[in-house]
Design an enzyme around this catalytic site. Structure first.
Site, PDB file in Angstrom:
ATOM      1  N   GLU B 172     -73.834  -0.275  -2.250  1.00 21.25           N
ATOM      2  CA  GLU B 172     -73.971  -0.872  -0.915  1.00 21.25           C
ATOM      3  C   GLU B 172     -73.714  -2.379  -0.966  1.00 21.25           C
ATOM      4  O   GLU B 172     -72.929  -2.922  -0.187  1.00 21.25           O
ATOM      5  CB  GLU B 172     -75.392  -0.663  -0.386  1.00 21.25           C
ATOM      6  CG  GLU B 172     -75.709   0.737   0.090  1.00 21.25           C
ATOM      7  CD  GLU B 172     -77.215   0.945   0.246  1.00 21.25           C
ATOM      8  OE1 GLU B 172     -77.989   0.073  -0.190  1.00 21.25           O
ATOM      9  OE2 GLU B 172     -77.608   1.992   0.781  1.00 21.25           O
ATOM     10  N   ASP B 301     -92.072   7.291  -5.124  1.00 18.89           N
ATOM     11  CA  ASP B 301     -91.411   6.795  -6.336  1.00 18.89           C
ATOM     12  C   ASP B 301     -92.343   6.734  -7.527  1.00 18.89           C
ATOM     13  O   ASP B 301     -91.885   6.677  -8.678  1.00 18.89           O
ATOM     14  CB  ASP B 301     -90.857   5.384  -6.090  1.00 18.89           C
ATOM     15  CG  ASP B 301     -89.617   5.420  -5.232  1.00 18.89           C
ATOM     16  OD1 ASP B 301     -89.240   6.517  -4.799  1.00 18.89           O
ATOM     17  OD2 ASP B 301     -89.030   4.346  -5.002  1.00 18.89           O
ATOM     18  N   ALA B 317     -86.332   8.317  -0.003  1.00 11.58           N
ATOM     19  CA  ALA B 317     -87.282   8.395   1.111  1.00 11.58           C
ATOM     20  C   ALA B 317     -87.678   9.834   1.475  1.00 11.58           C
ATOM     21  O   ALA B 317     -88.869  10.114   1.633  1.00 11.58           O
ATOM     22  CB  ALA B 317     -86.700   7.681   2.328  1.00 11.58           C
TER      23      ALA B 317
END
Lengths: 460, 460
Positions: B172, B301, B317
């Site tokens: 990204e 996580d 997520a």
């Protein structure tokens, strides 16, 4: 000497004054260099909205480069001006000398502590985005710390938010803080009642908004009290300590203290070897030039100039904008008439100053906002208060906002918070230490402290 | 022991896992306490947009209090959890002990430097809003410093933006940085050409997006190269110095370095006296409880759990959200069946664990965005690339965004930047020093440094 080259116009500071000068020079046969210490222009009239979590920094600030991107004859330097060599006509920065034929200094002002600079870490002022984020951090953190103390069964200290100085900024801050505690945060805490927060506005003079007429001062005070702000006029702060504000022999607990009591012109004014007033503003000639240097202009908050009634021009955006455009026009006219900067020719050193026009400020009126649907407006003889004044204020400020995108977003933000009483940008970032609180969070993060001295090129 | 009192559920961390657990428990007969080190929930999948000046922090983060304001049985404490007393069932913070009947630890992960923590100041990672603002500051500042050097006639160093690690975050960042230099900044500089900026993506493994299928890795690499990113796989960074990245014997100049190469679970995992994996994640039982402590759950996580195929669940997520809801449901069922937390009764210490359901992750597929109209998506057998994948990504992420207001604003922001190639939040705030650059601005401001150690309760 460089009549063949393009005339170089250097503008120091990209506030309202500097930007308007640059824009008005865009189509002129000049090479414009805008130097600013920040990469962004800040729409200062809405800075208090960032400080009170209503708007995000990105919504009231825009990169100077984007604002000027279309003007091919304008370049932007993010750099700090340290001084000037008026004889050699260069602007000095730490790592270069920028030559000019015309110089426009629009370095603005910063808040001042009247010799009590040690108060600044305890009572931050509001001039830059960093200032606003620091104030936002402290305001939100104060509620969080109080909630935590209460949840832990400790008696939390009174949530007193003390704003020092009841000029426009102080009034905006006090009013909005009162609203936040009454509405935005009202139902989000379990151990404390945000409504119990107590906002005090301390003013050394006899009335709030001293620059406005008596009746509007009176109305502003009433509107503040209606919002739940306790207004104390003729109240001079004599000492500020962590968690405490002293007023003569008395003192009051303070969860946080905000400073809105005074401004001082940018230190750059002193570098122009011209007389300055107590606030450090440069006494300019009627054409806004510096005495003895017709090629150097000072505009905006940094300039000291009286209007025809002998009244000093206020440090507000419209003055700076009109002065920026005035100087730009003056430069264009001189270039058209003589084809090159006259003052670069020894023969005409000093120039034909008497032929120069004089700056006249067209006062369209002044507005001060107090809170949601609360404001005062003074248009010559016409004095308005409350909702109407607020609408006028809202409309004018949104229309002035730099850039379509911001305007649209800000409109949405406000519509939203107006309808829901919410605040859009309630983020605590950085350090979690608050002066005057026995404990902050153990600050594993390297404290994110915020500029105490405001940058030399702070601008409107 | 407190079968008469309300059951107390303490949730540590308000990321996707913690928030979903809290919401799913909202209507249960429990008292919920959410403890987080920050006052805001961060929508981490869009953090890279803040880091690359596309969105403002306020648009991808919301105060935890506002998110939970309607849930009267939920209280929020902004505090730092330092440890647990599992026998006495209290969560420890610097200034209080919060008792619980059920504990849900959702403290998330932070980026890791594999024993090279000294690299962090030189190569910031991206886990918090502060991280994002620091990256934004560095990226924008690098262009400004280069422009200034060029304007001053100095030869500016090559504008190499080096991203270490080609997981989703690295991809990204690299893709978006390439876009910024090619479009957003293209026409705003006069002395440098932002297009000359060179984005390098370094990956130690053989391919980008290793968690995805070979074909999508290949496609992602092509899309990156199409955006102008130079991708170097099987390239291990051996040393980072100011302005330089070492790869074995060779090295390259770096204007800035960004770290996206690894994550480590929150240190809080170690406080649970349970076995952890190399990354510090807690090996949980199939019901997500900690071995020997059925009243303590670890989700998100911070949890290490294998799916039915023996594959470790990814740190994304959806996993955290499903786990949060799973644990909430489990707690509700136990309360309904026995009316009180069974494990508070010595007689049943250990509880009837075998009757507990096992967590199953419903994998709806995974998406990784690369840039404007560039992404890869893997829905089981269906693999998509390019614009369609990007649309899917865009839709899903906007729909998930916390809160209507954010969603609307983000939509407008993106529509705007998509149409204009502009970036909405290009502000440089704080320090103007950049490691590896011979000169920054003389830093009159107290440097605004950003947390190097990420907070203990960093969350998704």
């Amino acid at each position: 000497m460089n009549s063949k080259e393009t005339t170089r116009v250097v503008i120091v500071g990209a506030g309202f004054g500097g930007l308007n000068a640059a824009r008005a020079l865009a189509s002129a046969p000049v090479q414009i260099t805008v130097i600013d210490r920040k990469n962004h222009h800040t729409f200062q009239p809405l800075l208090y909205q960032v400080a009170t979590a209503g708007l995000s920094p990105g919504e009231i600030a825009a990169p100077i480069r984007s604002i000027l991107r279309r003007y091919k004859n304008a370049e932007v330097l993010m750099d700090e001006v340290t001084g000037f060599d008026l004889d050699c006509r260069v602007v000095e920065t730490p790592d270069q000398c920028v030559p000019y034929d015309y110089l426009i200094v629009a370095a603005g002002a910063r808040h001042a502590y009247f010799g009590h600079d040690d108060w600044e870490p305890l009572a931050p002022g509001l001039k830059t985005i960093e200032d606003a984020l620091e104030i936002r951090r402290r305001v939100l953190l104060a509620f969080e710390l109080a909630e935590r103390q209460a949840a832990a069964g400790e008696t939390s200290k009174p949530l007193n938010f003390i704003v020092v100085g009841a000029g426009p900024t102080g009034v905006e801050l006090a009013g909005t803080l009162a609203e936040i505690s009454r509405h935005a945060l009202a139902h989000e805490f379990r151990s404390i009642d945000p409504k119990s927060a107590h906002v005090l506005l301390l003013e050394g003079g006899p009335r709030v908004l001293p620059a406005y007429s008596e009746d509007l001062s009176h109305s502003a005070r009433e509107q503040l009290q209606h919002l739940g702000v306790e207004v104390l006029t003729s109240t001079v702060v004599t000492r500020i300590e962590p968690g405490t504000v002293h007023i003569g022999d008395t003192h009051m607990d303070a969860a946080i203290v905000l400073w809105a009591a005074g401004v001082a012109a940018s230190p750059l004014g002193k570098e122009l070897s011209a007389p300055t007033d107590r606030a450090g503003r440069v006494f300019v000639r009627p054409d806004l030039s510096v005495p003895g240097h017709p090629e150097v202009f000072v505009i905006g908050d940094l300039a000291a100039l009286k209007d025809e009634h002998g009244k000093m021009l206020p440090g507000v955006a419209p003055v700076a904008m009109q002065q920026g455009r005035f100087v730009a026009k003056l430069i264009r006219q001189e270039l058209e008439s003589v084809g090159a900067p006259p003052f670069s020719r020894p023969s005409r050193e000093g120039g034909d100053l008497d032929s120069r026009p004089k700056f006249h400020y067209w006062d369209k009126g002044s507005l001060a906002t107090i809170g949601r649907a609360a404001a005062v407006a003074e248009f010559g003889k016409i004095h308005i208060s409350g909702f109407l004044a607020w609408l006028a204020w809202l409309f004018i400020h949104i229309m002035y906002l730099v850039g379509f995108r911001n305007r649209l977003l800000v409109l949405i933000q406000w519509a939203w918070s107006y309808l829901t009483y919410q605040r859009g940008a309630r983020l605590i970032t950085g350090s979690t230490y608050l002066p005057g609180w026995t404990e902050g969070l153990p600050d594993q993060e390297r404290a994110v402290s915020v500029p105490s001295e405001n940058p030399a090129t702070t601008r409107k």
